[in-house]
Scaffold this motif. Structure first.
Motif, PDB file in Angstrom:
ATOM      1  N   VAL A 202     -76.836  25.531 -72.073  1.00 22.63           N
ATOM      2  CA  VAL A 202     -76.432  24.214 -71.575  1.00 22.63           C
ATOM      3  C   VAL A 202     -77.520  23.207 -71.911  1.00 22.63           C
ATOM      4  O   VAL A 202     -78.679  23.367 -71.523  1.00 22.63           O
ATOM      5  CB  VAL A 202     -76.197  24.235 -70.052  1.00 22.63           C
ATOM      6  CG1 VAL A 202     -75.627  22.890 -69.597  1.00 22.63           C
ATOM      7  CG2 VAL A 202     -75.272  25.379 -69.666  1.00 22.63           C
ATOM      8  N   GLN A 203     -77.143  22.179 -72.628  1.00 24.17           N
ATOM      9  CA  GLN A 203     -78.061  21.087 -72.971  1.00 24.17           C
ATOM     10  C   GLN A 203     -77.823  19.906 -72.039  1.00 24.17           C
ATOM     11  O   GLN A 203     -76.683  19.557 -71.735  1.00 24.17           O
ATOM     12  CB  GLN A 203     -77.837  20.649 -74.419  1.00 24.17           C
ATOM     13  CG  GLN A 203     -78.652  19.425 -74.844  1.00 24.17           C
ATOM     14  CD  GLN A 203     -78.325  18.982 -76.250  1.00 24.17           C
ATOM     15  OE1 GLN A 203     -78.426  19.759 -77.194  1.00 24.17           O
ATOM     16  NE2 GLN A 203     -77.918  17.724 -76.407  1.00 24.17           N
ATOM     17  N   ASP A 204     -78.902  19.291 -71.571  1.00 24.66           N
ATOM     18  CA  ASP A 204     -78.814  18.083 -70.731  1.00 24.66           C
ATOM     19  C   ASP A 204     -77.943  18.318 -69.502  1.00 24.66           C
ATOM     20  O   ASP A 204     -77.094  17.477 -69.155  1.00 24.66           O
ATOM     21  CB  ASP A 204     -78.270  16.896 -71.518  1.00 24.66           C
ATOM     22  CG  ASP A 204     -79.213  16.435 -72.614  1.00 24.66           C
ATOM     23  OD1 ASP A 204     -80.408  16.769 -72.549  1.00 24.66           O
ATOM     24  OD2 ASP A 204     -78.755  15.734 -73.535  1.00 24.66           O
ATOM     25  N   GLY A 205     -78.135  19.435 -68.854  1.00 28.07           N
ATOM     26  CA  GLY A 205     -77.308  19.773 -67.695  1.00 28.07           C
ATOM     27  C   GLY A 205     -77.323  18.716 -66.617  1.00 28.07           C
ATOM     28  O   GLY A 205     -78.376  18.177 -66.274  1.00 28.07           O
ATOM     29  N   SER A 206     -76.146  18.374 -66.106  1.00 30.58           N
ATOM     30  CA  SER A 206     -75.867  17.410 -65.029  1.00 30.58           C
ATOM     31  C   SER A 206     -75.853  15.964 -65.513  1.00 30.58           C
ATOM     32  O   SER A 206     -75.530  15.058 -64.738  1.00 30.58           O
ATOM     33  CB  SER A 206     -76.839  17.548 -63.847  1.00 30.58           C
ATOM     34  OG  SER A 206     -78.075  16.872 -64.058  1.00 30.58           O
ATOM     35  N   LEU A 207     -76.184  15.719 -66.772  1.00 32.81           N
ATOM     36  CA  LEU A 207     -76.164  14.364 -67.305  1.00 32.81           C
ATOM     37  C   LEU A 207     -74.873  14.090 -68.078  1.00 32.81           C
ATOM     38  O   LEU A 207     -74.128  15.010 -68.404  1.00 32.81           O
ATOM     39  CB  LEU A 207     -77.366  14.142 -68.223  1.00 32.81           C
ATOM     40  CG  LEU A 207     -78.739  14.267 -67.563  1.00 32.81           C
ATOM     41  CD1 LEU A 207     -79.844  14.122 -68.611  1.00 32.81           C
ATOM     42  CD2 LEU A 207     -78.916  13.231 -66.462  1.00 32.81           C
ATOM     43  N   SER A 208     -74.634  12.828 -68.404  1.00 33.19           N
ATOM     44  CA  SER A 208     -73.410  12.472 -69.132  1.00 33.19           C
ATOM     45  C   SER A 208     -73.408  13.037 -70.549  1.00 33.19           C
ATOM     46  O   SER A 208     -72.364  13.085 -71.201  1.00 33.19           O
ATOM     47  CB  SER A 208     -73.258  10.950 -69.190  1.00 33.19           C
ATOM     48  OG  SER A 208     -74.344  10.360 -69.886  1.00 33.19           O
ATOM     49  N   THR A 209     -74.569  13.456 -71.023  1.00 33.29           N
ATOM     50  CA  THR A 209     -74.682  14.043 -72.362  1.00 33.29           C
ATOM     51  C   THR A 209     -74.640  15.572 -72.328  1.00 33.29           C
ATOM     52  O   THR A 209     -74.937  16.212 -73.349  1.00 33.29           O
ATOM     53  CB  THR A 209     -76.005  13.593 -73.012  1.00 33.29           C
ATOM     54  OG1 THR A 209     -77.088  13.832 -72.101  1.00 33.29           O
ATOM     55  CG2 THR A 209     -75.955  12.120 -73.367  1.00 33.29           C
ATOM     56  N   GLN A 210     -74.261  16.144 -71.199  1.00 31.94           N
ATOM     57  CA  GLN A 210     -74.239  17.606 -71.079  1.00 31.94           C
ATOM     58  C   GLN A 210     -73.340  18.232 -72.150  1.00 31.94           C
ATOM     59  O   GLN A 210     -72.251  17.761 -72.424  1.00 31.94           O
ATOM     60  CB  GLN A 210     -73.735  18.014 -69.698  1.00 31.94           C
ATOM     61  CG  GLN A 210     -73.553  19.529 -69.541  1.00 31.94           C
ATOM     62  CD  GLN A 210     -73.145  19.922 -68.148  1.00 31.94           C
ATOM     63  OE1 GLN A 210     -73.851  19.675 -67.191  1.00 31.94           O
ATOM     64  NE2 GLN A 210     -71.963  20.550 -68.018  1.00 31.94           N
ATOM     65  N   ARG A 211     -73.837  19.332 -72.721  1.00 33.47           N
ATOM     66  CA  ARG A 211     -73.050  20.122 -73.673  1.00 33.47           C
ATOM     67  C   ARG A 211     -73.202  21.585 -73.291  1.00 33.47           C
ATOM     68  O   ARG A 211     -74.294  22.033 -72.908  1.00 33.47           O
ATOM     69  CB  ARG A 211     -73.532  19.905 -75.101  1.00 33.47           C
ATOM     70  CG  ARG A 211     -73.499  18.453 -75.566  1.00 33.47           C
ATOM     71  CD  ARG A 211     -74.079  18.316 -76.960  1.00 33.47           C
ATOM     72  NE  ARG A 211     -73.231  18.955 -77.955  1.00 33.47           N
ATOM     73  CZ  ARG A 211     -73.638  19.224 -79.192  1.00 33.47           C
ATOM     74  NH1 ARG A 211     -74.874  18.943 -79.578  1.00 33.47           N
ATOM     75  NH2 ARG A 211     -72.816  19.800 -80.046  1.00 33.47           N
ATOM     76  N   VAL A 212     -72.125  22.332 -73.398  1.00 34.20           N
ATOM     77  CA  VAL A 212     -72.127  23.755 -73.072  1.00 34.20           C
ATOM     78  C   VAL A 212     -71.592  24.536 -74.262  1.00 34.20           C
ATOM     79  O   VAL A 212     -70.505  24.241 -74.772  1.00 34.20           O
ATOM     80  CB  VAL A 212     -71.253  24.058 -71.832  1.00 34.20           C
ATOM     81  CG1 VAL A 212     -71.314  25.549 -71.507  1.00 34.20           C
ATOM     82  CG2 VAL A 212     -71.700  23.226 -70.634  1.00 34.20           C
ATOM     83  N   VAL A 213     -72.362  25.506 -74.712  1.00 40.74           N
ATOM     84  CA  VAL A 213     -71.911  26.413 -75.766  1.00 40.74           C
ATOM     85  C   VAL A 213     -71.942  27.818 -75.205  1.00 40.74           C
ATOM     86  O   VAL A 213     -72.956  28.246 -74.633  1.00 40.74           O
ATOM     87  CB  VAL A 213     -72.811  26.319 -77.019  1.00 40.74           C
ATOM     88  CG1 VAL A 213     -72.405  27.371 -78.046  1.00 40.74           C
ATOM     89  CG2 VAL A 213     -72.734  24.929 -77.629  1.00 40.74           C
TER      90      VAL A 213
END
Length: 259
Positions: A202-213
């Motif tokens: 998870v990148q940038d968790g909890s932010l509007s830019t969050q990404r999950v792979v």
């Protein structure tokens, strides 16, 4: 009401949470609004810094992999100096300062110099990011324990206790492990983990830019590379990752889910 600050200098070690400013404690926000100086890290989001008043001094002390604005020893000395000048200092760290935040090291220095301090805990990345990704860290059907480890040790290696990471019915959360992800996946499989074990980054968790792979130990390094994920990232390994598809509730501006 008791004033939040004493008359003498003091350092407040404050956890800023995983990124979303609304996850901060009331105590943390109150101290930020009344600070003389805020010494903050790289993982502190802009929305959190918006609580700092314009008249307060801001000192960036962030660290990225192989890129340190100030060495840890310099940060320790700076906190002592500011407090000895009689200032009310908020040492602001992403997540929780006592979980891979070097908060204990900084307080040891303050204690050795007789500097007053207080600790304000924050939502650590493991619980905050996993919640926003829809991945429970424990679940009666999948995981009865959870292990937090750092993927970036003091000497720059990722020489972890691999046998402890491959136990059944366990969730493993790896902080700062993006750069070492191929080696982590390789070593876990070499120590007996199922190559099909689910994993999420998870990148940038909890932010509007969050990404999950999401993927498996066998496929994840290539999927992360293809997705172009960048730090800060949190890695979650275990059967609980299977729940992401059905429990993901947070809809950021950008989201990538590979299954």
């Amino acid at each position: 009401m008791k004033p939040p600050f004493p008359r003498t200098g003091c350092v407040y070690l404050v956890g800023a949470g995983p990124g979303d400013a609304e996850l901060m404690t009331l105590r943390a926000v109150r101290l930020l609004r009344q600070a003389d100086v805020v010494v903050y890290d790289n993982l502190v989001s802009k929305d959190v810094l918006d609580f700092v008043p314009p008249e307060a001094e801001r000192i960036y002390a962030g660290k990225r992999r192989n890129e340190h604005t100030l060495r840890q020893e310099q940060i320790n000395a700076l906190l002592v100096k500011l407090a000895q000048e009689g200032k009310q200092v908020v040492r602001l760290k992403g997540g929780d300062p006592f979980i891979f935040g070097r908060g204990g090291e900084e307080l040891q220095t303050l204690a050795a110099h007789g500097v007053a301090f207080e600790v304000v805990p924050g939502v650590t990345a493991a619980s905050g990011v996993s919640s926003y990704a829809g991945i429970p860290l424990t679940h009666r059907d999948y995981a009865q324990s959870c292990l937090f480890v750092t993927g970036h040790l003091k000497d720059g290696t990722a020489d972890l206790d691999w046998p402890s990471l491959v136990r059944l019915h366990q969730t493993v959360v790896i902080y700062m492990g993006l750069g070492g992800l191929p080696e982590i996946c390789h070593q876990m499989m070499a120590h007996g983990a199922d190559p099909a074990l689910p994993i999420a980054v998870v990148q940038d968790g909890s932010l509007s830019t969050q990404r999950v792979v999401t993927g498996t130990l066998a496929t994840m390094p290539e999927r992360v590379k293809q997705a172009g994920l960048k730090s800060p990232c949190l890695t979650i390994i275990g059967e609980v990752v299977k729940l992401h598809d059905s429990l993901a509730w947070f809809t950021p501006a950008m989201a990538v889910t590979a299954t």
